[in-house]
Design a protein around this motif. Structure first.
Motif, mmCIF file in Angstrom:
data_model
loop_
_atom_site.group_PDB
_atom_site.id
_atom_site.type_symbol
_atom_site.label_atom_id
_atom_site.label_comp_id
_atom_site.label_asym_id
_atom_site.label_seq_id
_atom_site.Cartn_x
_atom_site.Cartn_y
_atom_site.Cartn_z
ATOM 1 N N HIS A 149 0.854 9.316 3.309
ATOM 2 C CA HIS A 149 0.840 8.622 2.024
ATOM 3 C C HIS A 149 0.403 7.176 2.245
ATOM 4 C CE1 HIS A 149 2.776 12.003 0.024
ATOM 5 N NE2 HIS A 149 3.601 12.074 1.054
ATOM 6 N N ASN A 151 1.770 4.420 1.820
ATOM 7 C CA ASN A 151 2.775 3.513 2.384
ATOM 8 C C ASN A 151 3.398 4.054 3.664
ATOM 9 O OD1 ASN A 151 4.050 5.608 1.087
ATOM 10 N ND2 ASN A 151 5.730 4.366 0.295
ATOM 11 N N GLU A 152 2.651 4.858 4.397
ATOM 12 C CA GLU A 152 3.141 5.433 5.648
ATOM 13 C C GLU A 152 2.167 5.168 6.793
ATOM 14 O OE1 GLU A 152 5.645 9.284 3.952
ATOM 15 O OE2 GLU A 152 3.588 9.549 4.633
ATOM 16 N N ILE A 178 2.317 -3.721 8.562
ATOM 17 C CA ILE A 178 3.117 -4.081 7.387
ATOM 18 C C ILE A 178 2.495 -5.260 6.655
ATOM 19 C CG2 ILE A 178 5.331 -5.082 6.666
ATOM 20 C CD1 ILE A 178 6.674 -3.340 8.790
ATOM 21 N N TYR A 181 -0.585 -4.027 4.940
ATOM 22 C CA TYR A 181 -0.184 -3.210 3.786
ATOM 23 C C TYR A 181 0.214 -4.096 2.613
ATOM 24 C CZ TYR A 181 2.795 -0.087 0.993
ATOM 25 O OH TYR A 181 3.376 0.614 -0.035
ATOM 26 N N GLN A 185 -1.480 -4.166 -1.161
ATOM 27 C CA GLN A 185 -0.699 -3.825 -2.346
ATOM 28 C C GLN A 185 -1.113 -4.634 -3.567
ATOM 29 O OE1 GLN A 185 3.277 -4.369 -0.725
ATOM 30 N NE2 GLN A 185 3.726 -2.241 -1.172
ATOM 31 N N GLN A 193 1.643 0.908 -8.272
ATOM 32 C CA GLN A 193 2.767 0.040 -7.944
ATOM 33 C C GLN A 193 4.087 0.693 -8.301
ATOM 34 O OE1 GLN A 193 2.428 -3.946 -9.449
ATOM 35 N NE2 GLN A 193 0.330 -4.186 -8.744
ATOM 36 N N PHE A 196 4.598 3.393 -5.416
ATOM 37 C CA PHE A 196 4.785 2.979 -4.032
ATOM 38 C C PHE A 196 5.605 1.707 -3.861
ATOM 39 C CE2 PHE A 196 0.801 5.446 -4.113
ATOM 40 C CZ PHE A 196 1.213 6.492 -3.322
ATOM 41 N N THR A 201 8.249 -4.828 0.779
ATOM 42 C CA THR A 201 8.323 -5.567 2.037
ATOM 43 C C THR A 201 8.981 -6.935 1.880
ATOM 44 O OG1 THR A 201 6.100 -6.419 1.649
ATOM 45 C CG2 THR A 201 6.300 -4.438 2.972
#
Length: 336
Positions: A149, A151-152, A178, A181, A185, A193, A196, A201
């Motif tokens: 996904h 966010n993985e 991170i 990512y 975003q 949004q 996920f 973070t």
């Protein structure tokens, strides 16, 4: 199915001030999320057929709306139609993820629970494990089909080498990912949004445990006010002859101040000993309530509750004579 909205005037229906039960607070944020309510409704048919936990057979006629697939399913496409189409298109490694896996990843819950369910019912069960391990048990190279996904990230380790050094190296690389990512975003659509969590973070606010009680009540009051655009103004207690909206910010402020006055009246002896350490009701302002609304929307709509589930709650705990007293407000306009 609609998201939950409580009666903001009933303070006993909310987690107490300085509630350090992170699961309870997280559930209160989740059950008010419109995306969660929609997903619970989509998962209901899969619960009945047991496909939620067992997965889908290729001849299933269940609709794939709300299910993660590779490639993505077409609108109103069934499992059977999906496999038939991808077979004709000669797509390799086609896959439909079990709904239970996707649901747990998104909401940290073991199964869909109606937003109207109270936390104290014992039906709300969390599953905080986000780590999935796949190992090659055969002594030959194997090709794994893996869905990632947005966010993985997947990390590969060698079982022949010291684990500590590999974990250190993996941590360094993941910290870089991170940051990358977080940058990506910003370009997500509003719908992405919601799915996920564009603020996952960010650091957790320390005052969430102290003020979530008021955050949630302000949020529910604002929802009720929006649902009643023509709400008539009514006379209220101690309003000095003025009329105000029953769910409006002016009445909210009045109710909160009256509760604080009642607490002070019932705890005079304790407050005299701790003079100067507690909040004066005069410091509650319209700006304060706006700050509460801004904060709670981050936790509800942008899924910041995920940080609440995984941070060290003990690091935020504050010693106090009373767990039912509101914390000092640093700034009326503080947001996050």
């Amino acid at each position: 199915m609609k998201p939950y909205c409580g009666d903001w005037k009933s303070d006993k229906d909310y987690p107490p001030i300085r509630c350090f039960d992170s699961n309870w607070l997280a559930w209160e944020f989740i059950r008010r999320n419109s995306a969660y309510a929609k997903e619970v409704a989509l998962m209901a048919p899969f619960i009945k057929t047991e496909e939620f936990s067992k997965g889908f057979k290729q001849n299933s006629k269940s609709l794939l709306e709300g299910v993660v697939c590779y490639p993505e399913a077409k609108p109103n496409e069934t499992v059977q139609e999906f496999y038939k189409r991808t077979s004709l298109e000669k797509i390799k490694r086609r896959r439909i993820v079990k709904p239970a896996i996707t649901f747990q990843r998104r909401w940290q819950l073991k199964k869909p629970i109606s937003p109207d369910t109270e936390y104290a019912s014992g039906l709300v069960e969390f599953d905080l494990s986000n780590v999935r391990l796949v190992r090659n048990e055969e002594f030959k190279t194997k090709n794994f089909a893996l869905i990632l996904h947005p966010n993985e990230a997947a990390v590969r380790f060698s079982l022949d080498l010291p684990l500590a050094n590999q974990i250190k190296e993996a941590t360094q690389k993941l910290e870089v990912e991170i940051l990358e990512y977080a940058k990506n975003q910003k370009s997500l659509s509003i719908e992405q949004q919601k799915t996920f969590g564009a603020n996952a973070t960010n650091k957790l606010r320390k005052d969430v445990f102290e003020n979530a009680h008021y955050w949630l009540r302000c949020y529910d009051a604002s929802i009720k006010q929006k649902s009643m655009p023509d709400e008539p103004k009514a006379m209220t207690a101690k309003s000095k002859g003025k009329r105000e909206l029953e769910n409006g910010p002016t009445h909210r402020l009045r109710v909160f101040k009256e509760e604080i006055e009642q607490f002070k009246a019932a705890n005079k002896e304790m407050l005299n000993k701790e003079r100067g350490k507690f909040l004066d009701e005069k410091r509650l302002t319209d700006g304060t309530l706006k700050g509460y609304l801004t904060a709670v929307k981050l936790f509800i709509n942008k899924k910041k509750f995920q940080k609440l589930m995984h941070d060290d709650v003990k690091a935020y705990q504050i010693k106090s004579l009373s767990p039912y007293w509101p914390s000092p407000i640093k700034s009326d306009n503080e947001t996050s």
